[in-house]
Design a protein around this motif. Sequence first.
Motif, mmCIF file in Angstrom:
data_model
loop_
_atom_site.group_PDB
_atom_site.id
_atom_site.type_symbol
_atom_site.label_atom_id
_atom_site.label_comp_id
_atom_site.label_asym_id
_atom_site.label_seq_id
_atom_site.Cartn_x
_atom_site.Cartn_y
_atom_site.Cartn_z
ATOM 1 N N ASP A 16 -77.275 54.851 17.668
ATOM 2 C CA ASP A 16 -77.919 55.709 18.666
ATOM 3 C C ASP A 16 -76.986 55.777 19.869
ATOM 4 O O ASP A 16 -76.970 54.878 20.704
ATOM 5 C CB ASP A 16 -79.277 55.120 19.050
ATOM 6 C CG ASP A 16 -79.929 55.826 20.236
ATOM 7 O OD1 ASP A 16 -79.474 56.916 20.637
ATOM 8 O OD2 ASP A 16 -80.900 55.260 20.773
ATOM 9 N N GLY A 17 -76.194 56.837 19.962
ATOM 10 C CA GLY A 17 -75.184 56.954 21.010
ATOM 11 C C GLY A 17 -75.737 56.863 22.420
ATOM 12 O O GLY A 17 -75.222 56.124 23.261
ATOM 13 N N VAL A 23 -77.782 50.887 27.251
ATOM 14 C CA VAL A 23 -77.847 49.427 27.193
ATOM 15 C C VAL A 23 -76.506 48.818 27.576
ATOM 16 O O VAL A 23 -76.447 47.808 28.289
ATOM 17 C CB VAL A 23 -78.301 48.949 25.792
ATOM 18 C CG1 VAL A 23 -78.169 47.449 25.657
ATOM 19 C CG2 VAL A 23 -79.724 49.384 25.522
ATOM 20 N N TYR A 24 -75.428 49.421 27.149
ATOM 21 C CA TYR A 24 -74.099 48.930 27.481
ATOM 22 C C TYR A 24 -73.922 48.886 28.999
ATOM 23 O O TYR A 24 -73.484 47.891 29.566
ATOM 24 C CB TYR A 24 -73.026 49.815 26.845
ATOM 25 C CG TYR A 24 -71.637 49.267 27.013
ATOM 26 C CD1 TYR A 24 -71.075 48.440 26.053
ATOM 27 C CD2 TYR A 24 -70.885 49.555 28.146
ATOM 28 C CE1 TYR A 24 -69.802 47.915 26.212
ATOM 29 C CE2 TYR A 24 -69.621 49.042 28.316
ATOM 30 C CZ TYR A 24 -69.081 48.219 27.344
ATOM 31 O OH TYR A 24 -67.821 47.698 27.518
ATOM 32 N N ARG A 25 -74.291 49.982 29.653
ATOM 33 C CA ARG A 25 -74.121 50.057 31.112
ATOM 34 C C ARG A 25 -75.093 49.124 31.847
ATOM 35 O O ARG A 25 -74.724 48.508 32.847
ATOM 36 C CB ARG A 25 -74.294 51.490 31.589
ATOM 37 C CG ARG A 25 -73.144 52.381 31.157
ATOM 38 C CD ARG A 25 -73.374 53.844 31.503
ATOM 39 N NE ARG A 25 -72.362 54.691 30.920
ATOM 40 C CZ ARG A 25 -71.159 54.920 31.453
ATOM 41 N NH1 ARG A 25 -70.830 54.343 32.579
ATOM 42 N NH2 ARG A 25 -70.301 55.724 30.849
ATOM 43 N N TYR A 86 -74.389 45.005 19.472
ATOM 44 C CA TYR A 86 -74.509 46.467 19.433
ATOM 45 C C TYR A 86 -74.361 47.001 18.019
ATOM 46 O O TYR A 86 -73.494 46.546 17.270
ATOM 47 C CB TYR A 86 -73.463 47.106 20.360
ATOM 48 C CG TYR A 86 -73.698 46.726 21.796
ATOM 49 C CD1 TYR A 86 -74.826 47.180 22.463
ATOM 50 C CD2 TYR A 86 -72.832 45.886 22.464
ATOM 51 C CE1 TYR A 86 -75.070 46.806 23.775
ATOM 52 C CE2 TYR A 86 -73.061 45.517 23.771
ATOM 53 C CZ TYR A 86 -74.179 45.978 24.414
ATOM 54 O OH TYR A 86 -74.425 45.611 25.712
ATOM 55 N N GLU A 87 -75.208 47.951 17.671
ATOM 56 C CA GLU A 87 -75.181 48.555 16.348
ATOM 57 C C GLU A 87 -74.170 49.697 16.330
ATOM 58 O O GLU A 87 -74.501 50.848 16.617
ATOM 59 C CB GLU A 87 -76.576 49.046 15.956
ATOM 60 C CG GLU A 87 -77.564 47.912 15.780
ATOM 61 C CD GLU A 87 -78.919 48.395 15.328
ATOM 62 O OE1 GLU A 87 -79.025 49.483 14.735
ATOM 63 O OE2 GLU A 87 -79.895 47.664 15.571
ATOM 64 N N VAL A 88 -72.924 49.324 16.040
ATOM 65 C CA VAL A 88 -71.836 50.290 15.931
ATOM 66 C C VAL A 88 -71.170 50.107 14.571
ATOM 67 O O VAL A 88 -71.236 49.035 13.973
ATOM 68 C CB VAL A 88 -70.793 50.104 17.060
ATOM 69 C CG1 VAL A 88 -71.400 50.433 18.417
ATOM 70 C CG2 VAL A 88 -70.210 48.709 17.068
ATOM 71 N N ALA A 89 -70.549 51.184 14.092
ATOM 72 C CA ALA A 89 -69.882 51.113 12.788
ATOM 73 C C ALA A 89 -68.744 50.102 12.824
ATOM 74 O O ALA A 89 -68.535 49.349 11.881
ATOM 75 C CB ALA A 89 -69.356 52.489 12.395
#
Length: 105
Positions: A16-17, A23-25, A86-89
């Motif tokens: 979810d971009g 959340v990152y920020r 984080y859910e990243v590829a």
Amino acid sequence: MACVHRLTVQYFDPTDGTGFEAVYRERHVPIVQEVPGLARFVLSTPRGTGDTPHLVAELWFEDAETMKAALGSSQMSRAAEDAETYEVARRVMFAAEVEDVATSA
């Protein structure tokens, strides 16, 4: 001229971009800002074709010794632990000595 060192982290294809960036920020940025010796912290959101990262974080340090100390700090450990959530590829991280090359006028 002093050598500047940079740690770059690239995040690719989050599930979810928009949610990832929020959340990152909100959560990750304050953690990174506490890393000792951090001279500059830059975020970019590249847009392009092919295998372009969704978000790029650059952590700048004045010299190799400062970056080495930062990498061994509890604050950097906390940032690394958070980054794993984080859910990243995929996530690509690399360090580099930065050379400032003047452009011709």
